[in-house]
Enzyme design. Structure first.
Site, short mmCIF file in Angstrom:
data_model
loop_
_atom_site.label_atom_id
_atom_site.label_comp_id
_atom_site.label_asym_id
_atom_site.label_seq_id
_atom_site.Cartn_x
_atom_site.Cartn_y
_atom_site.Cartn_z
CG HIS C 20 43.89 38.92 41.60
ND1 HIS C 20 43.33 38.42 40.45
CD2 HIS C 20 42.84 39.23 42.42
CE1 HIS C 20 42.01 38.40 40.56
NE2 HIS C 20 41.69 38.91 41.75
CE LYS C 44 32.31 33.23 42.03
NZ LYS C 44 33.24 33.79 43.04
NE ARG C 102 37.85 45.51 42.99
CZ ARG C 102 36.85 45.10 42.23
NH1 ARG C 102 36.94 45.24 40.94
NH2 ARG C 102 35.78 44.58 42.75
CB SER C 140 38.44 37.91 37.54
OG SER C 140 39.63 37.78 38.30
#
Lengths: 174, 174, 174, 174, 174, 174
Positions: C20, C44, C102, C140
C-alpha cells in the site's frame, strides 16, 4: 430470413480433429441445420487446400451422425466462405454462431469476435460450447506438429484423416 | 424425454437485473421453451424470497417478450428448484443449460459447473452466451449495494424492480 | 467542483502494508493532493478499528514522504468514509480513483468496480498502478496470518505496524 | 527534468479508433500535457505511413477536445518515436505512460512492458485506464479487416478516418 | 536438515478425491518420501474431522501404491499440521511443496502462497503438477454437494470414501 | 529406462537470461541430473546459433553451481535436440520436464503442452516452478530488444552474455 434453428460453425479445420468433431456432433443435435463453414483465407498458409478440408469434414461428419443412430449427416452441411462471417451467416439464413472453447485459452479472442459480430448484425448470437476435457490439449496445429515428427495421432483425428496427413507430410518432405 | 428445444436458465435472481433480462430475451428466441429456474437454497441469505424473485422475473419476462412484438412470455416459464440442476433439467425435459458470461470473470467457475453437469448427465449441454457489454459491471449484489446507499438504479433493473428493492431496503432499515 | 489533480486511494488497510505504502508514495508524486480513504464497513470483521488504521496510515505516509526529500505528508490526507466511493469522491472534490494491482489477481473485480463507478459518475476516472513486483505476494490478510503464527513480518509492513499487530494478536489470545 | 504532469500515450494507431480517442480525451483532462507517441517500427507492416497516422490523430484529437468545450487540442501533442519508449519519455520530460486496457485481454503483455519500463527508469510510472466498454471489441486490426470486407465502420473510427481507410483499401486492390 | 527428496503435499482433504489421489500417486514416484499434510484449522468448518480425513487418506494411499506394483504406501506418510506450512515443512525436513492445479482456476492463489512461502524460507520450492484433465471439474466441495443431493459419486472418490460420506450425510440429516 | 531423478529443462535460450538461470539453479538442487535441452528449430529465426546458445548456457550453469558452494555444474548437462520433446526425454532417460512460469502469462500454453506430452507418454511428468518475481518482466526477446536499443542489460543476463549480445548486434548492424 434468418432461422434461429440454423447454426453455423466456422473454422480453419486444417485438419478437422476429434475436438471439432465432438462439437459438430453435439451442436447438430441442438438445431435443425448445422452449417460447418471452412474459412478460405489466402493469406494464411495451410497444410490442406480448402477442398481437402471440406472432404475430410464431410467424411467425418457423416460417420459421427451414424454412430448416434441417425441417418448420416442429415442436418450437417459443409461449405467454404470468404469475407466476414456475419455476412456469410446472413446469406445462409443462420442466426447462431457456434464456437468451441478449450479451457479458457481461446476465450478472450472469441469473446471479442462475438462482440464484433454482434456489432455487425445484432440479430446474430454466438453460443459457446465446452470442448470435451479429453481434447483440452488438442488443436490442428498440435496434430500437424505431432504427425510431422512421426507420432501416433490416431486417437486425435477422425478415421481417414491420419492417412491424409501422413501422405501430405511425406510428399512435402520427399 | 429431453427436448433439444427446451432450454433452462438457472440462477439466484436476487433480484433480476437488466443483464439477466437480456439473456432471457435472447435465449427465448433460440428455443421452443425457456425455463427460468430460481434456485431455492436455504443456506444462502437473500434479500428477496423465492416467491418475490419469481414474481419479479415473471413481470419482467412478460414485458420483454412484448417489446419484441410477440405475445408476452409465450415460451418463457419461471419456476423454482432445489437439489442438483442436472436432475431438475431432466425432470423438466430440458437438455440445454444457458449461462450468461460477463467478460471472463465468471468463466472458470461456470466451466467447472458445466463439466460437472456433463459428468452427471452426458446428454445435457451447457451453452454460454455473452452478456451485453453495457452490463459488464452489473450483478445482483452490485444492484443491492447501490440501492442500499441510495443510488439511482433505474437503468440497471427492469421496471418495477427498483421500487421493490427500495421498499425492501427501507423496511429492513426501519 | 472536482479537481483532476485530486486523487483518492480507497481500501480497508487492515493494516497498511509496504505494498500500500508503495502505491501511496508513487501516487502522491503524480497529483496535487492524495486522499487515502479508509472504508468504514460495519459488516466486515477487521483486526484494527478504523481509527487505528487511520493512525497507522498517517504515521507511515509521513515517513515515506520524508524519504523522498520533501516535507512530510504535505499532500497526503488520510480519512475514513462510508457509503459509495463515487459519492465520497465527489464530496472530496476528487476525480481520480487510484487502485494498485498485484499481477492479475485483483484485476477482474477492480475492473467491474471501475465500470460501476463510471456508471455512477462518468467524470470519475479510475487509474490502475502496478504494485511493485516484490510485493506481489503481499496482502493485509497474509500479514495477519503470518503474525498470528509468529512469523517475522518486519519487511512486509511499515515501521511501527509490526508492533501494533503483535500487541493486538497477543491481547486477543490472552 | 521529468514533469509528473506530462503524460505519454504510445501506440501504433494504424489507424486511430474511437477507443484510442476515448483514452486520449480522458487522459488529456488529467494532465497538463499529453504526448501521443506513434511508434516508428520498420519491421512491422502497417496500412498507413507514420505521417498519415499522425495526421489522422491530430485531426481527431483537435475535434475531441473541442467537444469538451475547450479550445481544440491545446494540451495534446502528436509525435513519432523510435527506440525504447522509456528513453523517449525521458527526452520529452514525460513521467507517466498511459495505457488503455480492453477487458483483460491486453493486461499480461502490458503488465510486463510496464515492469520493464520501470526497470529501465524507476521514475517512470505506467497508469492503466479502462477502455469504454462499448469499445471492448474494437482494435485497429479489426477496423482494417472490416473495411477490407466492405463493412460500415463509421461508428468505430473518428470522422475522416473511414474515408482514408476506404481510399487506402481501394487503391491497394486496384 | 531439509532433504530435496522429501516432498510435502498439503491440503484440507475434506474428503480426499480421485484428483488428490492422482497427484499423490504421481508425486510419490518422483521423490523418496511424500508427506501428505492435512491442515488442522479450527475456524474452517469441515464435514470430516482431521482424524477421519487422515484415515481415508491412509487407506486410499495404500491402495494406489499397490496398484503400481510396489508394496503399499512405502514412501507416503499422512499427518496433520497447524500453523504455517513453511514452518511445518522445515520441521519435517521437506524442501519441496507439491500443489495440484486444475486448469487455471487455482493458479493465482497458489502462486501467491508459493511466493509467500519462499519469502518465509527461500530454500523451500513449490512445484505445480497438473491435475489429470478428467478431474478438472472435481473438488471436495463438489463431491459433498453431489453426495448431499443423492448423486452417484463412485467415480470421483477412492473406494470406501463414498460410504463414509453417505453415512456422514445421513447422520447429519437424521 | 527413465529415471525419476533425471529432469529435463527445454527452451530456446536465445539467449539465456537470469530468469532461466534461476530455474536451472533451483531445479538442479532437486534432482540427480538436470538436462538443459536447447531446441533446434530451423523455422524459428534466432539471434544466436544453437552452438552459441549451448556455450553461453554451459558457462552460466558452471558459475551458478559454484556460487552455491558445490563444484561447478556437476549435475547439469547442456545439449540440443530436434523433434518432439517427449521422444527426446525418453531417449535421455528423463521422466520429469521442468518449466518456469512468469506470473500467469505463460500458463495456458504450457498447460496444453504438458497435457500433450502426457498424451504422448504418460510416464512423463511436467512440473512448474515459479520464476523469481524480480524476473517477471524478463524474457529473451525483451533482452534482445533492449540490447538492440542500447540499454544496459547487465542485471538481466549472466556475465559474458551481455558482451556476446552487443557483439552480435553490432556485427549485424555493421
Amino acid at each position: 430470413m434468418s432461422d434461429p434453428q440454423t447454426y453455423i460453425y466456422p473454422g480453419s479445420f486444417d485438419p478437422v480433429t476429434n475436438g471439432h468433431l465432438d462439437i459438430i456432433s453435439r451442436a447438430s443435435r441442438m438445431c435443425k441445420q448445422l452449417i460447418v463453414a471452412v474459412g478460405r483465407n489466402r493469406e494464411k498458409k495451410t497444410l490442406f487446400t480448402v477442398e481437402e478440408r471440406i472432404a475430410m469434414l464431410r467424411e467425418s461428419a457423416a460417420r459421427v451422425a451414424d454412430s448416434a443412430g441417425r441417418p448420416g449427416g442429415g442436418n450437417i452441411e459443409v461449405v467454404s466462405f470468404t469475407g466476414l462471417l456475419a455476412d456469410f451467416a446472413r446469406q445462409c439464413g443462420a442466426s447462431v454462431i457456434v464456437k468451441g472453447l478449450r479451457a479458457m485459452s481461446d476465450f478472450e479472442y472469441e469473446f471479442q469476435m462475438a462482440l464484433l459480430n454482434k456489432y455487425l448484425d445484432e440479430r446474430i448470437e454466438t453460443i459457446f460450447m465446452m470442448t470435451n476435457v479429453q481434447f483440452t490439449y488438442l488443436s490442428s496445429s498440435a496434430v500437424k506438429e505431432l504427425a510431422l515428427n512421426g507420432a501416433d495421432i490416431s486417437g486425435l483425428v477422425p478415421d481417414g484423416v491420419q492417412e491424409r496427413i501422413r501422405f501430405k507430410v511425406t510428399s512435402q518432405r520427399g
